[in-house]
Design a protein around this motif. Structure first.
Motif, mmCIF file in Angstrom:
data_model
loop_
_atom_site.group_PDB
_atom_site.id
_atom_site.type_symbol
_atom_site.label_atom_id
_atom_site.label_comp_id
_atom_site.label_asym_id
_atom_site.label_seq_id
_atom_site.Cartn_x
_atom_site.Cartn_y
_atom_site.Cartn_z
ATOM 1 N N GLU A 1 0.807 -1.224 0.000
ATOM 2 C CA GLU A 1 0.000 0.000 0.000
ATOM 3 C C GLU A 1 0.851 1.291 0.000
ATOM 4 O O GLU A 1 0.453 2.295 -0.583
ATOM 5 C CB GLU A 1 -0.925 0.002 1.227
ATOM 6 N N HIS A 2 2.019 1.283 0.680
ATOM 7 C CA HIS A 2 2.844 2.515 0.741
ATOM 8 C C HIS A 2 4.307 2.175 0.498
ATOM 9 O O HIS A 2 5.147 2.368 1.374
ATOM 10 C CB HIS A 2 2.673 3.178 2.120
ATOM 11 N N PRO A 3 4.645 1.665 -0.650
ATOM 12 C CA PRO A 3 6.056 1.326 -0.896
ATOM 13 C C PRO A 3 6.967 2.553 -0.907
ATOM 14 O O PRO A 3 8.162 2.465 -0.614
ATOM 15 C CB PRO A 3 6.006 0.647 -2.274
ATOM 16 N N GLU A 4 6.377 3.733 -1.205
ATOM 17 C CA GLU A 4 7.204 4.927 -1.299
ATOM 18 C C GLU A 4 7.689 5.401 0.068
ATOM 19 O O GLU A 4 8.635 6.211 0.155
ATOM 20 C CB GLU A 4 6.390 6.056 -1.988
ATOM 21 N N LEU A 5 7.080 4.933 1.178
ATOM 22 C CA LEU A 5 7.486 5.355 2.506
ATOM 23 C C LEU A 5 8.768 4.673 2.976
ATOM 24 O O LEU A 5 9.352 5.073 3.988
ATOM 25 C CB LEU A 5 6.363 5.065 3.524
ATOM 26 N N MET A 6 9.142 3.578 2.268
ATOM 27 C CA MET A 6 10.299 2.812 2.715
ATOM 28 C C MET A 6 11.500 3.125 1.859
ATOM 29 O O MET A 6 11.441 2.974 0.629
ATOM 30 C CB MET A 6 10.013 1.289 2.634
#
Length: 660
Positions: A474-479
């Motif tokens: 859901e939020h790969p960009e946060l990692m």
């Protein structure tokens, strides 16, 4: 004459034999429908005995059928009775050697004293027919001893009557009276006990015995009684019984000097049995026809009448001589000598008088008389011995009663001691049970705590794995790269911890199997694999095939077998890492070695070391090193199943399960 014989044996006899066979078969079929088991054998023997004089072929056929049924039912007494019946039929046909062979077989099959006594009685009668009175009395006394041992008054009465009649035939009036009186004592005893008194050929009556008592008794026979018998036999179309009644009525008329009536009855009797295989009866009728014609000669003094009497005497004598009926032959020889004397042929009269002496000496020689005396003495000694044994038993019973009284006192004492001891043991057992219950309660608490800890340890890694997967989806960009690597390492570590925890669960469940016992039942293999098909229906990339016969069953524990099949199927599925056209096949069959189940796959195969856990209990235990194979091995041993493996790297694997 030759043409008549050819017609008889070529045409008439086969039809007559077929008719007898049909009657025997019909009777056997009726018995088989109405009765079963040993009752069927007993009824067949009873019916066979009813035909012992009137239809030899039917009696023999039914007796042989009883032997076959008794063999199937494992009923030796029934077999013994059937062989006795065959012996009786053979005796009635003067086949004495054959009869003795049947009686010998009958005795070999039974240990029942009553049946043994009946067989001894039949053997005695056979010896009586051939005038061997020493042997006759030997077996009559054996029969009497057997019946006295079992206390059967009816059979004692019949046997005592037969012994008396044997002495009467020998002309021994003293012993006849002795045994007649004994028979009457038994008869009185039966009447006092309201038991039915069996009928005998010549009724025994109290009163003085004279030298010719048999003639006196015969004169008392009622002619009307035999007239009724003749009427009944005519209605029943029973020629042998009708001939017998006619013969007896003819003898009465002879004694009454009613020659015309005697001739009429005897000629009719002869016409009924002329073609009968019952030669003794034919000979007896011919002898009395000779008497009737001789009686007629005394009235008309005709030489033709005398020649007719001689003709019948000679025919009768030949049959009696051939059948070894010596006592009848003695009387007939005397009458032939008398006729030749009347005819003036004194040489022939002398020859037959000498022949009579020879037959008489053969029956009543000194050795035979001594044997008869010894037989009676032996019976009296045996009777006294039995009385002494009874007294000894009475004394022994009194002693046993005293012993039982003392024994009862001892038993009461021991019973009291046992109750005290049992109470003590019960207290010890209850104490032990309380201790075991405490240990069980403690074990349950440990198990609960173990599962609580295990639940916590399982939740953490699974939660980390789910959190990481959701974040990546859901939020790969946060990692960033460092965070991603840290979370991946943390997830891998959690997964490995989960794997170790699952290994602990499997090890614990395996430890519980030591107390497990399989429950065998008939398992329908087609139904079992229908369940397997449903379980693994989600693996669309693998083709499953099942070759299982519809009616094939296996006696085993269904749950154990189901677990083994599912584990083997799962192992085969896990073997396909990168396989095109993946295929797993289950097949089952039964051969001379037993039932076999087989799973085949076209996967990458494996080495022998990888399957070591299936055969070696010492192989390392763990999910990475084949804990599932350990479970399959242990379950297979529990249900007595043999495992065979064929596998080569790159060529697929075949695993067979066999039950003997």
């Amino acid at each position: 004459m030759k043409i008549r014989l050819v017609l008889w044996f070529g045409i008439v006899f086969p039809f007559w034999l077929s008719a007898q066979q049909t009657l025997a078969d019909s009777l056997a079929l009726a018995i088989e429908k109405k009765f079963s088991g040993t009752q069927k054998v007993d009824e067949c023997n009873t019916v066979a005995l009813q035909y012992k004089t009137k239809d030899f072929a039917t009696a023999e056929s039914l007796s042989n059928k009883a032997i076959v049924w008794a063999e199937k039912e494992k009923y030796p007494d029934g077999k013994a009775i059937a062989y006795r019946n065959l012996g009786i039929v053979a005796t009635n046909q003067s086949q004495f050697e054959t009869a003795h062979a049947y009686f010998k077989k009958a005795l070999s099959y039974t240990k029942n004293l009553k049946i043994q006594g009946q067989i001894y009685g039949s053997i005695g009668r056979t010896y009586s027919e051939s005038s061997a009175f020493d042997k006759c009395l030997e077996y009559q006394f054996k029969a009497l001893e057997a019946f006295e041992t079992i206390g059967d008054l009816q059979l004692q009465y019949i046997t005592l009557y037969n012994v008396a009649n044997t002495y009467l035939q020998m002309g021994d009036a003293t012993r006849y009276k002795t045994y007649k009186d004994k028979a009457l004592e038994v008869k009185t005893q039966m009447e006092s006990q309201q038991k039915e008194v069996p009928k005998t050929l010549i009724p025994l009556t109290a009163g003085p015995v004279i030298a010719h008592e048999s003639k006196k008794v015969k004169k008392e026979w009622d002619t009307l009684f035999y007239a009724q018998k003749i009427k009944e036999a005519t209605l029943a179309k029973n020629d042998p019984e009708k001939a017998d009644a006619l013969l007896k009525q003819g003898r009465i008329y002879l004694e009454q000097k009613n020659t015309t009536a005697a001739l009429k009855r005897l000629q009719e009797a002869l016409s009924l049995v002329k073609t009968s295989p019952n030669l003794p009866t034919v000979a007896l009728i011919e002898k009395h026809l000779g008497d009737a014609y001789f009686q007629k000669y005394t009235q008309d003094a005709s030489s033709k009448t005398l020649q007719t009497a001689l003709s019948f005497y000679l025919k009768a004598f030949e049959k009696m001589k051939n059948q070894k009926r010596n006592i009848d032959a003695v009387d007939t020889c005397a009458k032939i000598a008398r006729v030749y004397e009347k005819l003036g042929n004194f040489q022939k009269a002398y020859d037959y008088a000498q022949l009579r002496s020879q037959f008489n000496d053969a029956i009543f020689n000194a050795k035979t008389k001594a044997t008869l005396k010894n037989l009676e003495d032996r019976y009296i000694i045996a009777q006294k011995s039995r009385e002494l044994r009874l007294k000894a038993l009475e004394l022994e019973n009194k002693k046993k009663e005293q012993q039982l009284l003392y024994g009862g006192i001892i038993v009461l004492f021991l019973g009291g001691f046992f109750l005290v001891f049992q109470n003590y043991q019960r207290k010890k057992t209850n104490q032990k049970l309380r201790q075991l219950n405490q240990e069980l309660d403690q074990a349950n608490k440990v198990k609960t705590r173990f599962f609580n800890i295990l639940n916590h340890d399982l939740r953490a890694p699974v939660s980390n794995l789910i959190h990481f997967l959701h974040l990546q989806k859901e939020h790969p960009e946060l990692m960033d790269e460092a965070t991603k690597t840290r979370l991946e390492n943390k997830t891998i570590t959690g997964a490995e911890d989960l794997l170790h925890s699952m290994e602990d669960i499997l090890l614990w469940s395996k430890g519980q199997m030591e107390q497990f016992k399989p429950q065998a039942s008939q398992v329908n293999l087609a139904e079992l694999f229908a369940d397997t098909r449903k379980v693994f229906s989600g693996y669309s990339h693998i083709q499953f095939k099942y070759t299982i016969p519809e009616q094939l069953h296996l006696l085993t524990d269904e749950n154990c077998l189901k677990t083994i099949v599912r584990n083997l199927t799962s192992n085969a599925i896990n073997a396909f890492v990168q396989a095109e056209d993946a295929q797993i096949t289950w097949s089952a069959w039964q051969d001379e070695h037993g039932v076999c189940l087989c799973i085949e796959d076209n996967g990458p195969g494996a080495t022998e070391e990888q399957f070591r856990a299936l055969f070696d209990a010492a192989a390392p235990v763990g999910t990475k090193s084949g804990l599932g194979l350990h479970l399959i091995r242990d379950l297979a041993q529990l249900i007595q199943c043999t495992i065979e493996v064929q596998s080569n790297p790159g060529k697929g694997t075949t695993i067979s399960l066999r039950w003997k």
